[in-house]
Design a protein around this motif. Structure first.
Motif, PDB file in Angstrom:
ATOM      1  N   ASP A 100     -25.345 -23.680   8.285  1.00  0.00           N
ATOM      2  CA  ASP A 100     -24.040 -23.297   8.048  1.00  0.00           C
ATOM      3  C   ASP A 100     -23.448 -23.596   9.230  1.00  0.00           C
ATOM      4  OD1 ASP A 100     -21.744 -21.065   8.245  1.00  0.00           O
ATOM      5  OD2 ASP A 100     -22.609 -20.696   6.552  1.00  0.00           O
ATOM      6  N   LYS A 130     -21.077 -15.196   0.066  1.00  0.00           N
ATOM      7  CA  LYS A 130     -21.149 -14.836   1.285  1.00  0.00           C
ATOM      8  C   LYS A 130     -21.184 -13.287   1.533  1.00  0.00           C
ATOM      9  CE  LYS A 130     -21.006 -18.913   3.893  1.00  0.00           C
ATOM     10  NZ  LYS A 130     -20.237 -19.479   5.382  1.00  0.00           N
ATOM     11  N   SER A 150     -22.370 -19.260  -0.456  1.00  0.00           N
ATOM     12  CA  SER A 150     -20.962 -19.740  -0.256  1.00  0.00           C
ATOM     13  C   SER A 150     -19.810 -18.874  -0.464  1.00  0.00           C
ATOM     14  CB  SER A 150     -20.981 -20.956  -1.216  1.00  0.00           C
ATOM     15  OG  SER A 150     -19.472 -21.535  -1.301  1.00  0.00           O
ATOM     16  N   ASP A 171     -24.911 -23.244   3.524  1.00  0.00           N
ATOM     17  CA  ASP A 171     -23.472 -23.206   2.804  1.00  0.00           C
ATOM     18  C   ASP A 171     -23.119 -24.578   2.152  1.00  0.00           C
ATOM     19  OD1 ASP A 171     -20.848 -22.264   2.857  1.00  0.00           O
ATOM     20  OD2 ASP A 171     -20.534 -23.064   4.957  1.00  0.00           O
TER      21      ASP A 171
END
Length: 219
Positions: free
Chosen positions: A12, A108, A86, A58
């Motif tokens: 990420d 997320k 995500s 991500d």
């Protein structure tokens, strides 16, 4: 679980989010975070040094994004399980990633317990269907247009009536033994049908197979 820890890699580009995930996972004695990356290319470079069991990744990252990274990883390291984490909740992102071979998809803002559960599940069962993913699949099924539009790639895939029957049962979450009992086949024969369907559709796992079935109006 056994004494072997689940090795995890995180990718990420937001350092704060990475640190938060690492902090969460370090509180679980079953997990070991072996690498962190700020983009997909860095993640893949790390895989050449040490490979995890599960990747948390991500979608939007510089250099190499999550979609292209998933494609590359599933080509070179097919055994590694990938969970996408995500901000994107659009159905097209979810379906496309599942077809590429991603083993799970979380938002997320997912609860920490769900993140842990997803890791356990993909590690032991290959794929994870959380409430969000099931909702996406359900919405795609009920919102299909009356006039079915067949994607161009589906024309190249010919499934027998039995294969379609097996695929529909898989999409309902039915296990191989349960399918075998329903349609009077042996579990091994059902598994053979499933493997041929995956080969024909070019899917990597059950999650990708279900996503393919939804997109092609079979589920």
């Amino acid at each position: 679980m056994n004494n072997q820890k689940i090795k995890i890699a995180i990718a990420d580009d937001h350092a704060i989010f990475r640190r938060g995930i690492v902090s969460l996972l370090q509180n679980n004695d079953d997990f070991e975070v072996i690498s962190q990356a700020a983009n997909g290319q860095e993640l893949i470079d790390n895989l050449n040094i040490e490979q995890p069991h599960v990747i948390l990744m991500d979608l939007q990252m510089p250099v190499l994004d999550g979609i292209r990274a998933t494609q590359q990883i599933k080509k070179d390291f097919q055994h590694i399980k990938i969970i996408i984490i995500s901000m994107h909740d659009e159905a097209q992102f979810v379906s496309h990633l599942m077809e590429l071979g991603a083993n799970g998809y979380l938002l997320k803002d997912a609860d920490p317990d769900e993140v842990e559960n997803a890791i356990y599940t993909v590690h032991s069962e290959d794929y994870y269907y959380g409430a969000f993913l099931l909702k996406v699949m359900h919405n795609r099924m009920i919102n299909k247009p009356v006039k079915k539009i067949v994607p161009f790639f589906s024309i190249q895939v010919e499934l027998s009536e039995r294969e379609i029957e097996v695929l529909q049962q898989i999409c309902e979450g039915t296990t191989a033994p349960q399918i075998a009992e329903k349609i009077n086949l042996s579990p091994r024969t059902v598994e053979g049908h499933r493997n041929r369907i995956m080969e024909k559709t070019g899917t990597k796992n059950i999650a990708g197979l279900v996503a393919w079935a939804v997109r092609n109006g079979i589920a």
